[in-house]
Scaffold this motif. Structure first.
Motif, PDB file in Angstrom:
ATOM      1  N   HIS A 126       0.754  -1.164  -0.004  1.00  0.00           N
ATOM      2  CA  HIS A 126      -0.093  -0.028  -0.063  1.00  0.00           C
ATOM      3  C   HIS A 126       0.924   1.235  -0.114  1.00  0.00           C
ATOM      4  CE1 HIS A 126      -3.809  -2.148   0.488  1.00  0.00           C
ATOM      5  NE2 HIS A 126      -3.152  -2.883   1.469  1.00  0.00           N
ATOM      6  N   ILE A 127       2.109   1.453   0.005  1.00  0.00           N
ATOM      7  CA  ILE A 127       2.935   2.222   0.480  1.00  0.00           C
ATOM      8  C   ILE A 127       2.841   3.265  -0.969  1.00  0.00           C
ATOM      9  CG2 ILE A 127       4.970   1.166  -0.480  1.00  0.00           C
ATOM     10  CD1 ILE A 127       6.388   2.828   1.508  1.00  0.00           C
ATOM     11  N   ASP A 128       2.786   2.714  -2.242  1.00  0.00           N
ATOM     12  CA  ASP A 128       2.844   3.229  -3.399  1.00  0.00           C
ATOM     13  C   ASP A 128       1.601   4.085  -3.438  1.00  0.00           C
ATOM     14  OD1 ASP A 128       5.377   2.771  -4.380  1.00  0.00           O
ATOM     15  OD2 ASP A 128       4.630   1.038  -5.208  1.00  0.00           O
ATOM     16  N   LYS A 129       0.654   3.318  -3.279  1.00  0.00           N
ATOM     17  CA  LYS A 129      -0.800   4.068  -3.154  1.00  0.00           C
ATOM     18  C   LYS A 129      -0.952   5.049  -2.288  1.00  0.00           C
ATOM     19  CE  LYS A 129      -5.987   2.935  -2.358  1.00  0.00           C
ATOM     20  NZ  LYS A 129      -6.910   1.850  -2.199  1.00  0.00           N
ATOM     21  N   GLU A 130      -0.246   5.219  -0.948  1.00  0.00           N
ATOM     22  CA  GLU A 130      -0.390   6.142  -0.012  1.00  0.00           C
ATOM     23  C   GLU A 130       0.303   7.408  -0.406  1.00  0.00           C
ATOM     24  OE1 GLU A 130      -2.207   6.397   2.990  1.00  0.00           O
ATOM     25  OE2 GLU A 130      -3.555   5.166   2.212  1.00  0.00           O
TER      26      GLU A 130
ATOM     27  N   HIS B   3       7.586  13.202   0.073  1.00  0.00           N
ATOM     28  CA  HIS B   3       6.876  12.106  -0.283  1.00  0.00           C
ATOM     29  C   HIS B   3       7.572  10.766  -0.803  1.00  0.00           C
ATOM     30  CE1 HIS B   3       2.870  14.279   0.515  1.00  0.00           C
ATOM     31  NE2 HIS B   3       3.498  14.894  -0.498  1.00  0.00           N
ATOM     32  N   GLY B   4       8.966  11.052  -0.662  1.00  0.00           N
ATOM     33  CA  GLY B   4      10.084  10.281  -1.617  1.00  0.00           C
ATOM     34  C   GLY B   4       9.996  10.331  -2.967  1.00  0.00           C
ATOM     35  N   ASN B   5      10.935   9.628  -3.667  1.00  0.00           N
ATOM     36  CA  ASN B   5      11.098   9.486  -5.034  1.00  0.00           C
ATOM     37  C   ASN B   5      11.025  11.037  -5.694  1.00  0.00           C
ATOM     38  OD1 ASN B   5      10.800   6.973  -5.198  1.00  0.00           O
ATOM     39  ND2 ASN B   5       8.446   7.008  -5.544  1.00  0.00           N
TER      40      ASN B   5
ATOM     41  N   LYS C  75      12.437  17.209  -7.398  1.00  0.00           N
ATOM     42  CA  LYS C  75      13.708  17.316  -7.310  1.00  0.00           C
ATOM     43  C   LYS C  75      13.948  18.906  -6.982  1.00  0.00           C
ATOM     44  CE  LYS C  75      15.170  13.318  -9.989  1.00  0.00           C
ATOM     45  NZ  LYS C  75      15.810  12.853 -11.265  1.00  0.00           N
ATOM     46  N   GLY C  76      13.233  19.447  -5.977  1.00  0.00           N
ATOM     47  CA  GLY C  76      13.464  21.019  -5.668  1.00  0.00           C
ATOM     48  C   GLY C  76      12.874  22.187  -6.784  1.00  0.00           C
ATOM     49  N   GLN C  77      12.162  21.428  -7.595  1.00  0.00           N
ATOM     50  CA  GLN C  77      11.487  22.556  -8.810  1.00  0.00           C
ATOM     51  C   GLN C  77      10.134  22.403  -8.697  1.00  0.00           C
ATOM     52  OE1 GLN C  77      13.619  24.945 -10.349  1.00  0.00           O
ATOM     53  NE2 GLN C  77      15.381  23.906  -9.355  1.00  0.00           N
ATOM     54  N   GLN C  78       9.368  23.490  -8.844  1.00  0.00           N
ATOM     55  CA  GLN C  78       8.025  23.458  -8.805  1.00  0.00           C
ATOM     56  C   GLN C  78       7.388  23.197 -10.064  1.00  0.00           C
ATOM     57  OE1 GLN C  78       9.766  26.184  -7.597  1.00  0.00           O
ATOM     58  NE2 GLN C  78       8.847  27.111  -5.679  1.00  0.00           N
ATOM     59  N   ILE C  79       6.492  22.182 -10.209  1.00  0.00           N
ATOM     60  CA  ILE C  79       5.873  21.726 -11.614  1.00  0.00           C
ATOM     61  C   ILE C  79       4.537  21.923 -11.404  1.00  0.00           C
ATOM     62  CG2 ILE C  79       7.558  20.192 -11.794  1.00  0.00           C
ATOM     63  CD1 ILE C  79       5.728  18.013 -10.884  1.00  0.00           C
ATOM     64  N   ASP C  80       3.525  21.834 -12.225  1.00  0.00           N
ATOM     65  CA  ASP C  80       2.056  22.329 -12.537  1.00  0.00           C
ATOM     66  C   ASP C  80       1.423  21.195 -11.688  1.00  0.00           C
ATOM     67  OD1 ASP C  80      -0.269  22.995 -13.063  1.00  0.00           O
ATOM     68  OD2 ASP C  80      -0.275  22.707 -15.019  1.00  0.00           O
TER      69      ASP C  80
ATOM     70  N   ASP D  90     -10.403  23.110   7.061  1.00  0.00           N
ATOM     71  CA  ASP D  90      -9.157  21.992   7.020  1.00  0.00           C
ATOM     72  C   ASP D  90      -8.320  22.104   5.650  1.00  0.00           C
ATOM     73  OD1 ASP D  90     -10.125  21.370   9.524  1.00  0.00           O
ATOM     74  OD2 ASP D  90     -11.357  19.802   8.688  1.00  0.00           O
ATOM     75  N   VAL D  91      -7.115  22.106   6.069  1.00  0.00           N
ATOM     76  CA  VAL D  91      -5.894  21.926   4.980  1.00  0.00           C
ATOM     77  C   VAL D  91      -5.556  20.599   5.038  1.00  0.00           C
ATOM     78  CG1 VAL D  91      -3.903  22.435   3.836  1.00  0.00           C
ATOM     79  CG2 VAL D  91      -5.411  24.179   4.829  1.00  0.00           C
ATOM     80  N   VAL D  92      -5.482  19.389   4.043  1.00  0.00           N
ATOM     81  CA  VAL D  92      -5.240  17.989   4.336  1.00  0.00           C
ATOM     82  C   VAL D  92      -4.124  17.691   3.426  1.00  0.00           C
ATOM     83  CG1 VAL D  92      -7.440  17.460   4.803  1.00  0.00           C
ATOM     84  CG2 VAL D  92      -6.870  17.417   2.500  1.00  0.00           C
ATOM     85  N   ALA D  93      -3.195  16.538   3.726  1.00  0.00           N
ATOM     86  CA  ALA D  93      -2.378  16.209   2.879  1.00  0.00           C
ATOM     87  C   ALA D  93      -2.873  15.446   1.771  1.00  0.00           C
ATOM     88  CB  ALA D  93      -1.185  15.284   3.778  1.00  0.00           C
ATOM     89  N   THR D  94      -2.176  15.455   0.696  1.00  0.00           N
ATOM     90  CA  THR D  94      -2.520  14.973  -0.776  1.00  0.00           C
ATOM     91  C   THR D  94      -1.957  13.641  -0.865  1.00  0.00           C
ATOM     92  OG1 THR D  94      -0.974  16.310  -1.735  1.00  0.00           O
ATOM     93  CG2 THR D  94      -3.445  17.120  -1.850  1.00  0.00           C
ATOM     94  N   ALA D  95      -0.982  13.502  -0.080  1.00  0.00           N
ATOM     95  CA  ALA D  95      -0.150  11.895   0.024  1.00  0.00           C
ATOM     96  C   ALA D  95       0.571  11.719   1.354  1.00  0.00           C
ATOM     97  CB  ALA D  95       0.710  11.846  -1.122  1.00  0.00           C
ATOM     98  N   ALA D  96       0.895  10.565   1.449  1.00  0.00           N
ATOM     99  CA  ALA D  96       1.524  10.205   2.768  1.00  0.00           C
ATOM    100  C   ALA D  96       3.021  10.780   2.660  1.00  0.00           C
ATOM    101  CB  ALA D  96       1.549   8.825   3.149  1.00  0.00           C
ATOM    102  N   GLY D  97       3.297  11.087   3.818  1.00  0.00           N
ATOM    103  CA  GLY D  97       4.941  11.456   3.703  1.00  0.00           C
ATOM    104  C   GLY D  97       5.291  11.921   4.909  1.00  0.00           C
TER     105      GLY D  97
END
Length: 300
Positions: free
Chosen positions: A162-166, A235-237, A284-289, A209-216
């Motif tokens: 489940h880690i990839d899903k989270e 979130h890794g990767n 990798k430190g750069q904002q993306i859309d 409420d402000v919520v996390a969009t993924a686990a991390g």
């Protein structure tokens, strides 16, 4: 004074006149008899006292045996209760393990079907063999260790499934609100100049409420220039998300959050014109859309 004794025999009368020592003999016999009697009385009294003392010791030993038996039965009762508690714990452990295995479609790889011990004596603590009780406890401890090992392995396998899903970033960082500014070039609300907006703004009510969009893991929780009160999650990767302009923060650096956890409340801190969340996704430190993460399906 003298005493003469006449003794009649076959040959006539014989006269015998005893000396003074013969008169002392009865007195000596009386004294000796009295002493012997007193000695016998003393010996009897001593023997009686010894018998009484032995009887008291036997009563004391008997009481000690009764107390020891009572204490032993109490200890056995406690041991039996402890075994019963272990049986209840292992029953719950086995049920939980079987449920986890079933939920993850791995019931054929883990055996939690062993029958849990039930029942017992009517009078707890009676007719209990201590060796048997110890063997039962050792058996229960072995079963608990075995099931704990299986659950630990199962948890690892389940986490890997489940880690990839989270960690999969998807959805909006709010539960209520609307999109107020998209990613890309726009007129700066303060200067009016054409500038690059490197995130998406979601407006709403202050305190929402402000919520996390993924686990991390939370890597920033505090004030940052321009962002106001900011939360950043790794979130890794090489992927991170940022949630800016919050009124208050609900997490600290180092916290592990799950997808959908509340991490802050909406505000207008920093460079902001009203209550909203400035949401960024960084690779990798750069904002993306962030749009492709916001609007993609919630699962792989």
């Amino acid at each position: 004074m003298s005493v003469t004794v006449f003794i009649q025999g076959r040959n006539g009368v014989t006269r015998w006149q005893p000396g003074k020592r013969w008169f002392l003999l009865p007195l000596m016999l009386m004294v000796a008899g009295t002493g012997l009697y007193q000695y016998s009385e003393d010996r009897f009294a001593q023997q009686q006292a010894q018998v009484d003392e032995n009887e008291q010791l036997r009563e004391q030993h008997k009481q000690q045996v009764v107390e020891l038996k009572s204490a032993t039965e109490s200890q056995l009762a406690l041991l039996v209760t402890h075994v019963a508690q272990l049986q209840a714990q292992i029953t719950r452990l086995e049920a939980l393990g079987q449920q986890v295995a079933d939920n993850n479609l791995m019931a054929d790889q883990f055996d939690f079907s062993e029958q849990a011990g039930v029942g017992g004596l009517n009078d707890i603590g009676r007719n209990i063999e201590l060796n048997q009780l110890i063997d039962d406890m050792n058996s229960l401890a072995s079963r608990i260790d075995n099931n704990s090992m299986q659950l630990s392995l199962l948890e690892t396998v389940s986490s890997n499934l489940h880690i990839d899903k989270e960690r999969y970033i998807s959805g909006r960082p709010i539960t209520k609100g609307w999109l107020s500014s998209a990613y890309g070039l726009r007129n700066d609300p303060f200067t009016g100049r054409r500038t690059m907006h490197k995130g998406i703004d979601f407006a709403g009510s202050e305190g929402a409420d402000v919520v996390a969009t993924a686990a991390g893991v939370v890597t920033w929780s505090g004030s940052m220039f321009g962002y106001g009160e900011l939360v950043e999650i790794d979130h890794g990767n090489g992927l991170r998300t940022r949630y800016g302009h919050n009124k208050a923060l609900s997490v600290n650096v180092g916290d592990v959050v799950a997808k959908g956890d509340i991490i802050a409340s909406m505000g207008s801190t920093g460079r902001s014109t009203g209550p909203h969340v400035h949401y960024e996704v960084l690779r990798k430190g750069q904002q993306i859309d962030p749009s492709k993460f916001v609007y993609r399906k919630a699962s792989l």
